[in-house]
Each structure stands twice: as C-alpha cells, then as structure tokens.
Design a protein around this motif. Structure first.
Motif, mmCIF file in Angstrom:
data_model
loop_
_atom_site.group_PDB
_atom_site.id
_atom_site.type_symbol
_atom_site.label_atom_id
_atom_site.label_comp_id
_atom_site.label_asym_id
_atom_site.label_seq_id
_atom_site.Cartn_x
_atom_site.Cartn_y
_atom_site.Cartn_z
ATOM 1 N N TYR A 117 7.904 -1.625 -5.812
ATOM 2 C CA TYR A 117 8.079 -2.623 -4.768
ATOM 3 C C TYR A 117 7.818 -1.981 -3.413
ATOM 4 O O TYR A 117 8.293 -0.894 -3.116
ATOM 5 C CB TYR A 117 9.494 -3.196 -4.796
ATOM 6 C CG TYR A 117 9.735 -4.203 -3.684
ATOM 7 C CD1 TYR A 117 9.150 -5.467 -3.743
ATOM 8 C CD2 TYR A 117 10.505 -3.876 -2.580
ATOM 9 C CE1 TYR A 117 9.333 -6.388 -2.730
ATOM 10 C CE2 TYR A 117 10.699 -4.794 -1.545
ATOM 11 C CZ TYR A 117 10.113 -6.042 -1.622
ATOM 12 O OH TYR A 117 10.283 -6.940 -0.611
ATOM 13 N N HIS A 118 7.039 -2.653 -2.618
ATOM 14 C CA HIS A 118 6.707 -2.221 -1.264
ATOM 15 C C HIS A 118 6.043 -0.832 -1.238
ATOM 16 O O HIS A 118 6.561 0.108 -0.620
ATOM 17 C CB HIS A 118 7.941 -2.209 -0.366
ATOM 18 C CG HIS A 118 7.598 -2.599 1.050
ATOM 19 N ND1 HIS A 118 6.717 -1.868 1.833
ATOM 20 C CD2 HIS A 118 7.995 -3.642 1.815
ATOM 21 C CE1 HIS A 118 6.613 -2.439 3.009
ATOM 22 N NE2 HIS A 118 7.363 -3.523 3.040
ATOM 23 N N ASP B 27 4.369 -7.718 -0.093
ATOM 24 C CA ASP B 27 4.738 -6.352 0.306
ATOM 25 C C ASP B 27 3.522 -5.446 0.478
ATOM 26 O O ASP B 27 3.675 -4.257 0.750
ATOM 27 C CB ASP B 27 5.708 -5.739 -0.701
ATOM 28 C CG ASP B 27 5.121 -5.650 -2.104
ATOM 29 O OD1 ASP B 27 4.246 -6.470 -2.434
ATOM 30 O OD2 ASP B 27 5.515 -4.753 -2.873
#
Length: 382
Positions: free
Chosen positions: A117-118, A81
């Motif tokens: 996340y990401h 990511d």
C-alpha cells in the motif's frame, strides 16, 4: 466480443461459418467485436473474410495527452496511492497516447504493488522504466519480430534511435523489407511526412532486444569501467564519416554509446535511451540522457564540446529533474577535440568524464575520469 482472435486464425472453417452461416440467422441488432493482435503475435494471417469488415486502425486507438491524463486519473486508471504527478507524466510520454500501452502500464503497476500500500514515488518510477514493465508490452507491440540482417537496415534503425525521423533505405534485403513492414504494422515504427521513426519512447525501448540481441552475461564492475568498454568499442570509421567541421555529430556518439551499453550490460538491465523526453519536470534542452535500470540504476548524460556542462551535472542533484530516478551513480560524458589530442585545462568534477580526440584522428582518445590525476589512453575498435 471475440478477444485474442489471432489464436484461432488457423481454424478457417469456424471463421467461414461465422461470416457465411451464423450471420444469416442472427438478428441485425447483434454485433460482433473482433479483437486481435496482428500477425506478429500469432504468426498466422487473418482470415480473408476480414478484408471487407470495418476496422479501427492505430490512429483510432490514440489518446491525446489530456485524454491519457483523464484515464490515469479516473477510477479505472492508476490506484489512488500511485497518482504521483511525475509518474503520470512519465507514463503519458512513454506511451505516446497508445491506449493499449496505457492500460498495460496501469495493470502492471497494480500487479507489481498488489501487496504494497502506498509505494513510494521512486519505486513507481523505477518499475515503470524497468525490464519487467517493458516485458508486459508484448500484447501491444508483438513478439515475433526478426533481427535486422543487412547493415543498411541496422544503420537505418540505429538512426531512428538517435536522430528521430529518418528516410528508409530505398532497397532492402527481402527479409528486412518484411521486417520493416511488420514493424510499421505493429505500430513500433510510424511514418510522418515520408520519414520513419519510433512511435513512442516505449516502442523504442521495446525494440532494443532485437536491434541489440547480444548482451553481456555479467554486469559491469563500475560505471567508469562500463564507459571505458563502450568508448573502446566505438568505430573510428563511423566517427570520421559523420564529422562536420572536423568533429562527429552528437547523434553518432549516441548511436555508438547505445551499442556499447547494450553489449556490456546484461539483459535484465533495461536501457532507456534519450530519457530527456520522458523525465519528469520542465523540458530540458541539450545532451542525451541514458538511464540503466535494474540492479545498476546508473545515469549517463552525453554531450559534445562541453556545452553548459554545469547544468547537466546539476540535473542529477537533489533539486534536479533527475532526482526522482534515485540513481546510484551517474556521469556526464563530454566528448571534445584538441589539436594534438591532449586534454585541455577543463574543470574537473567527480561525475565528469572528459574524452579528447586529436583533430581528424578517431583511432584513439585520452580520457579524464572524475578527479583522477592519470589520463587514460583508449584505443578504439579498429
């Protein structure tokens, strides 16, 4: 494998036993790999027994750009990511192929965003250029460096910042000579064809804390206020000494601006000099980009005599090379000369700062900040 061996260098007896006793009864199929960070980490010399061992020098730990990209794209490289092209380019150019720096860059990014996340492209780039990320490089570049003592050594190091490869002073004070040796041993400075320069942009940024140790306790009020302080801190004599055809070299302005930025910003503000070398996008020519990270996130592009100033301003636009830096403010700093020191009829722009010197006189200058009507007179540091 014996890792971080430098922490046990003082235990001479253990090392002597390893080489003289243990080696006698171990089968030849068993090999030891000794990993150590140089004397700059432990302040202790390696055991004399190391002198006859086969070693891997710095060159053996360098990757080509293609190999660095392969590592970053691999399963042990960047998280899936975070595999932004701009981030990959930035890390490759920052690290200059050094395996340890590449590995630590990946590890520090993973740790920074372990609960996110990401993370966005901007977030990843800003962290990569931050003081926090730079602080993780101690294991690669060492931590026991000393401050330059003599002016000749300071000027030489400053020249390495702004002019790239530079001839070392023929004579140095003993402590500075040791410091130069250690900087080369640490891989911060490298020699190419008899000249010396920083091994990578990351090494250059890492050493700022020793070359410019005295930072401000408070952040500047504004970008224009910072630039005023920096310009007033310029040395008229250095400007005059570097003049070619009546005007100072661009490298001298870069050197003096770097000094001012370090003096008038706090330690938590990472200074990335000459970020043109690592900025994502196609290679640009001309000018010198300084990026101030941390809470400021300011960009300053320096040029002389207004060369192609429009394109320099556009680089900070939404479609420009610097857009991913997400600067909060920026300025294009343009140094000029006029026969009487008065500003000429330059086209004004809200992000342009024009600085005019009188031909042959660098004791003061007159400045136009953005669209402000008033011309500001600044007296330089005498």
């Amino acid at each position: 494998m014996i890792d971080d061996a430098q922490f046990t260098y003082v235990n001479k007896g253990a090392w002597s036993s390893l080489f003289k006793t243990v080696a006698m009864w171990l089968p030849s199929s068993i090999k030891f790999i000794i990993s150590a960070t140089h004397v700059l980490k432990s302040c202790a010399e390696s055991p004399v027994e190391f002198e006859w061992l086969p070693t891997l020098n710095r060159q053996r730990f360098l990757l080509s750009d293609a190999e660095a990209r392969q590592f970053l794209d691999s399963e042990i490289g960047l998280r899936s990511d975070m595999k932004y092209e701009s981030l990959i380019q930035c890390i490759i150019l920052q690290c200059g192929g050094l395996i340890g720096a590449l590995r630590l860059s990946v590890d520090s990014l993973t740790a920074e965003f372990k609960e996110s996340y990401h993370p966005s492209e901007n977030e990843c780039l800003l962290y990569c250029l931050s003081a926090d990320a730079l602080s993780q490089m101690t294991h690669v570049f060492g931590s026991a460096h000393s401050f330059p003592i003599d002016a000749r050594f300071r000027n030489f190091l400053a020249s390495c910042f702004t002019s790239g490869l530079t001839a070392a002073p023929p004579i140095l004070e003993s402590n500075d000579a040791i410091s130069l040796f250690n900087l080369q041993k640490a891989g911060i400075l490298v020699e190419r064809n008899g000249l010396i320069g920083f091994s990578s942009p990351l090494a250059q940024q890492y050493y700022i804390q020793w070359l410019f140790p005295y930072r401000s306790s408070t952040p500047p009020e504004s970008l224009h206020a910072l630039l005023k302080s920096c310009i007033q801190n310029f040395s008229p004599s250095l400007l005059a000494q570097s003049a070619v055809d009546g005007f100072p070299k661009e490298a001298t302005f870069q050197h003096l601006l770097m000094e001012g930025l370090a003096k008038f910003t706090p330690p938590g503000c990472a200074i990335c000099p000459d970020l043109l070398k690592v900025c994502p996008g196609e290679i640009q020519t001309g000018g010198c980009l300084f990026y101030l990270n941390g809470s400021l996130r300011w960009g300053i592009e320096l040029l002389v005599l207004g060369r192609d100033i429009g394109s320099h301003i556009n680089r900070f636009g939404d479609a420009g090379n610097y857009s991913k830096l997400a600067v909060k403010d920026f300025a294009v700093l343009d140094f000029r000369v006029s026969s009487d020191g008065e500003p000429t009829n330059v086209e004004r722009h809200v992000k342009r700062v024009s600085v005019f010197f009188k031909a042959g006189d660098f004791s003061q200058c007159k400045c136009i900040f953005g669209l402000k009507e008033d011309v500001v007179l600044l007296n330089l540091n005498m």
